[in-house]
Design a protein around this motif. Structure first.
Motif, PDB file in Angstrom:
ATOM      1  N   SER A 169       8.858 -15.181 -10.312  1.00  0.00           N
ATOM      2  CA  SER A 169       8.524 -13.765 -10.848  1.00  0.00           C
ATOM      3  C   SER A 169       8.194 -12.787  -9.726  1.00  0.00           C
ATOM      4  O   SER A 169       7.905 -13.236  -8.574  1.00  0.00           O
ATOM      5  N   PRO A 170       8.778 -11.606  -9.949  1.00  0.00           N
ATOM      6  CA  PRO A 170       8.607 -10.625  -9.087  1.00  0.00           C
ATOM      7  C   PRO A 170       7.136 -10.034  -8.749  1.00  0.00           C
ATOM      8  O   PRO A 170       6.374 -10.336  -9.327  1.00  0.00           O
ATOM      9  N   SER A 171       7.049  -9.362  -7.499  1.00  0.00           N
ATOM     10  CA  SER A 171       5.819  -9.028  -7.337  1.00  0.00           C
ATOM     11  C   SER A 171       6.118  -7.841  -6.003  1.00  0.00           C
ATOM     12  O   SER A 171       6.922  -8.060  -5.351  1.00  0.00           O
ATOM     13  N   GLU A 172       5.250  -6.830  -5.912  1.00  0.00           N
ATOM     14  CA  GLU A 172       5.404  -5.901  -4.950  1.00  0.00           C
ATOM     15  C   GLU A 172       4.269  -6.141  -3.832  1.00  0.00           C
ATOM     16  O   GLU A 172       4.539  -5.551  -2.856  1.00  0.00           O
ATOM     17  N   HIS A 211       0.819   3.677  -9.958  1.00  0.00           N
ATOM     18  CA  HIS A 211       1.564   2.218 -10.241  1.00  0.00           C
ATOM     19  C   HIS A 211       2.289   1.828  -9.252  1.00  0.00           C
ATOM     20  O   HIS A 211       3.715   1.756  -8.896  1.00  0.00           O
ATOM     21  N   GLY A 212       1.635   0.865  -8.315  1.00  0.00           N
ATOM     22  CA  GLY A 212       2.083   0.478  -7.268  1.00  0.00           C
ATOM     23  C   GLY A 212       2.838   1.433  -5.883  1.00  0.00           C
ATOM     24  O   GLY A 212       2.156   2.496  -6.133  1.00  0.00           O
ATOM     25  N   PHE A 213       3.649   1.008  -5.384  1.00  0.00           N
ATOM     26  CA  PHE A 213       4.150   2.161  -4.435  1.00  0.00           C
ATOM     27  C   PHE A 213       5.655   2.570  -4.597  1.00  0.00           C
ATOM     28  O   PHE A 213       5.773   3.738  -4.824  1.00  0.00           O
ATOM     29  N   SER A 214       6.466   1.627  -4.960  1.00  0.00           N
ATOM     30  CA  SER A 214       8.191   2.168  -5.063  1.00  0.00           C
ATOM     31  C   SER A 214       8.337   1.026  -6.440  1.00  0.00           C
ATOM     32  O   SER A 214       9.507   1.343  -6.932  1.00  0.00           O
ATOM     33  N   HIS A 215       7.570   0.219  -6.799  1.00  0.00           N
ATOM     34  CA  HIS A 215       7.775  -0.872  -7.852  1.00  0.00           C
ATOM     35  C   HIS A 215       9.055  -1.460  -7.648  1.00  0.00           C
ATOM     36  O   HIS A 215      10.147  -1.760  -8.263  1.00  0.00           O
ATOM     37  N   THR A 216       8.977  -1.865  -6.152  1.00  0.00           N
ATOM     38  CA  THR A 216      10.019  -2.828  -5.518  1.00  0.00           C
ATOM     39  C   THR A 216       9.624  -4.247  -5.340  1.00  0.00           C
ATOM     40  O   THR A 216       8.660  -4.296  -4.839  1.00  0.00           O
ATOM     41  N   ASP A 217      10.563  -5.068  -5.944  1.00  0.00           N
ATOM     42  CA  ASP A 217      10.221  -6.400  -5.673  1.00  0.00           C
ATOM     43  C   ASP A 217      10.308  -6.925  -4.281  1.00  0.00           C
ATOM     44  O   ASP A 217      11.346  -6.942  -3.702  1.00  0.00           O
ATOM     45  N   ARG A 218       9.079  -7.003  -3.728  1.00  0.00           N
ATOM     46  CA  ARG A 218       9.007  -7.417  -2.445  1.00  0.00           C
ATOM     47  C   ARG A 218       9.060  -8.730  -1.765  1.00  0.00           C
ATOM     48  O   ARG A 218       9.462  -9.394  -0.685  1.00  0.00           O
ATOM     49  N   ARG A 219       8.403  -9.501  -2.757  1.00  0.00           N
ATOM     50  CA  ARG A 219       7.959 -10.976  -2.151  1.00  0.00           C
ATOM     51  C   ARG A 219       7.743 -11.865  -3.739  1.00  0.00           C
ATOM     52  O   ARG A 219       7.067 -11.631  -4.416  1.00  0.00           O
ATOM     53  N   ARG A 220       8.832 -12.762  -3.670  1.00  0.00           N
ATOM     54  CA  ARG A 220       8.805 -13.454  -5.142  1.00  0.00           C
ATOM     55  C   ARG A 220       7.616 -14.411  -5.057  1.00  0.00           C
ATOM     56  O   ARG A 220       7.553 -15.199  -4.159  1.00  0.00           O
ATOM     57  N   ARG A 221       7.038 -14.555  -6.097  1.00  0.00           N
ATOM     58  CA  ARG A 221       5.967 -15.612  -6.406  1.00  0.00           C
ATOM     59  C   ARG A 221       6.636 -16.949  -6.535  1.00  0.00           C
ATOM     60  O   ARG A 221       8.026 -17.328  -6.732  1.00  0.00           O
ATOM     61  N   PRO A 222       5.956 -18.223  -6.305  1.00  0.00           N
ATOM     62  CA  PRO A 222       6.486 -19.478  -6.183  1.00  0.00           C
ATOM     63  C   PRO A 222       7.071 -19.606  -7.678  1.00  0.00           C
ATOM     64  O   PRO A 222       8.141 -20.624  -7.757  1.00  0.00           O
ATOM     65  N   ASP A 223       6.611 -19.025  -8.737  1.00  0.00           N
ATOM     66  CA  ASP A 223       7.307 -19.216 -10.160  1.00  0.00           C
ATOM     67  C   ASP A 223       8.591 -18.556 -10.307  1.00  0.00           C
ATOM     68  O   ASP A 223       9.037 -18.523 -11.302  1.00  0.00           O
ATOM     69  N   VAL A 268      -2.682   0.257 -10.840  1.00  0.00           N
ATOM     70  CA  VAL A 268      -1.740  -0.576 -11.941  1.00  0.00           C
ATOM     71  C   VAL A 268      -0.704  -1.333 -11.102  1.00  0.00           C
ATOM     72  O   VAL A 268       0.246  -0.488 -10.663  1.00  0.00           O
ATOM     73  N   PRO A 269      -0.794  -2.690 -10.550  1.00  0.00           N
ATOM     74  CA  PRO A 269       0.245  -3.365  -9.893  1.00  0.00           C
ATOM     75  C   PRO A 269       1.407  -3.664 -10.438  1.00  0.00           C
ATOM     76  O   PRO A 269       1.323  -4.040 -11.758  1.00  0.00           O
ATOM     77  N   PRO A 270       2.647  -3.235 -10.103  1.00  0.00           N
ATOM     78  CA  PRO A 270       3.885  -3.642 -10.948  1.00  0.00           C
ATOM     79  C   PRO A 270       3.804  -5.203 -11.154  1.00  0.00           C
ATOM     80  O   PRO A 270       3.455  -5.774 -10.296  1.00  0.00           O
ATOM     81  N   TRP A 271       4.274  -5.475 -12.334  1.00  0.00           N
ATOM     82  CA  TRP A 271       4.441  -6.817 -13.075  1.00  0.00           C
ATOM     83  C   TRP A 271       3.186  -7.510 -12.975  1.00  0.00           C
ATOM     84  O   TRP A 271       3.095  -8.720 -12.842  1.00  0.00           O
ATOM     85  N   ASN A 272       1.942  -6.694 -13.082  1.00  0.00           N
ATOM     86  CA  ASN A 272       0.850  -7.130 -13.110  1.00  0.00           C
ATOM     87  C   ASN A 272       0.444  -8.228 -11.727  1.00  0.00           C
ATOM     88  O   ASN A 272      -0.567  -8.990 -11.966  1.00  0.00           O
ATOM     89  N   SER A 273       1.036  -8.117 -10.666  1.00  0.00           N
ATOM     90  CA  SER A 273       0.710  -9.004  -9.689  1.00  0.00           C
ATOM     91  C   SER A 273       0.201  -8.605  -8.328  1.00  0.00           C
ATOM     92  O   SER A 273       0.636  -7.377  -7.909  1.00  0.00           O
ATOM     93  N   PHE A 274      -0.777  -9.080  -7.979  1.00  0.00           N
ATOM     94  CA  PHE A 274      -1.378  -8.594  -6.603  1.00  0.00           C
ATOM     95  C   PHE A 274      -2.242  -9.899  -6.098  1.00  0.00           C
ATOM     96  O   PHE A 274      -2.326 -10.795  -6.771  1.00  0.00           O
ATOM     97  N   ASP A 275      -2.844  -9.848  -4.896  1.00  0.00           N
ATOM     98  CA  ASP A 275      -3.683 -11.178  -4.509  1.00  0.00           C
ATOM     99  C   ASP A 275      -4.883 -10.481  -3.881  1.00  0.00           C
ATOM    100  O   ASP A 275      -5.316  -9.320  -4.132  1.00  0.00           O
ATOM    101  N   LYS A 276      -5.920 -11.087  -3.405  1.00  0.00           N
ATOM    102  CA  LYS A 276      -7.092 -11.050  -2.842  1.00  0.00           C
ATOM    103  C   LYS A 276      -7.069  -9.535  -1.691  1.00  0.00           C
ATOM    104  O   LYS A 276      -8.001  -8.906  -1.722  1.00  0.00           O
TER     105      LYS A 276
END
Length: 208
Positions: A87-90, A73-85, A122-130
């Motif tokens: 919402s958090p993402s690691e 489930h991610g690396f440390s479940h830390t918000d590293r880069r906020r999405r344009p809307d 399982v990416p934290p906050w259901n957030s990942f990219d290509k």
């Protein structure tokens, strides 16, 4: 056939291990199996704390007994880069090289604790990219399980298993799946510690 998969997110060095043990006991008693999406590192007092063998022992035992499948489930479940809307993402928007470093380090630590040789992610906050998909495929992860709104990359050849519902909506989701049973639907139910009254949460969904 309707397949129902249970996924508990957030077991970590600092999570409620007594509750996790109780959930494992219920699963074993009912002859069921669930995926535990484990966070390999947590930030504690400003320092990065790995999940220790002692604090992971109940998960290791449950994996050996076939009650639990381990995912990362991610690396440390830390918000590293906020999405344009907002919402958090690691991972989303983080450079691919940085994602390689995080995922390699997390995977190495998972291998040091558990017997599985291949993990789902399982990416934290259901957030990942290509970029995440490409790195996961390169490192040999078997699937990614997030939300319905996901990136895709044909070259990554990564199985994507979006979560269907949370525990609150599980019964409704299964009833809905009955309408499409000829398609052999899969219902992926995501659980969190505070869904259960035994966690001490103010508004739990259920109890053990």
């Amino acid at each position: 056939m309707i397949r129902v998969a249970l996924r508990l997110d957030d077991p970590s060095e600092t999570s409620d291990h007594a509750l996790e043990k109780a959930i494992i006991e219920v699963l074993a008693r009912q002859g069921m199996r669930a995926t535990f999406a484990v966070i390999p590192f947590k930030v504690v007092d400003g320092n990065l704390a790995p999940l220790s063998p002692k604090r992971a022992s109940h998960l290791v035992d449950a994996e050996h007994e076939g009650v639990v499948e381990i995912a990362m489930h991610g690396f440390s479940h830390t918000d590293r880069r906020r999405r344009p809307d907002g919402s958090p993402s690691e991972f989303r928007g983080v450079s691919e090289m940085e994602q390689v470093n995080m995922l390699q380090r997390g995977l190495a630590h998972m291998h040091s604790l558990f017997s599985d040789t291949q993990y789902g992610f399982v990416p934290p906050w259901n957030s990942f990219d290509k970029g995440t998909l490409r790195v996961l495929a390169h490192l040999g992860f078997s699937y990614v399980s997030a939300g319905w709104e996901v990136e895709s990359d044909r070259d990554a050849r990564m199985a994507i298993l979006p979560r269907t519902c949370h525990l609150l909506d599980a019964r409704q989701a299964v009833e809905e799946a009955r309408r499409y049973r000829h398609l052999s639907p899969m219902v992926i139910v995501v659980m969190h510690h505070d869904d259960f009254a035994e966690s001490g949460a103010e508004n739990p969904i259920s109890s053990l």
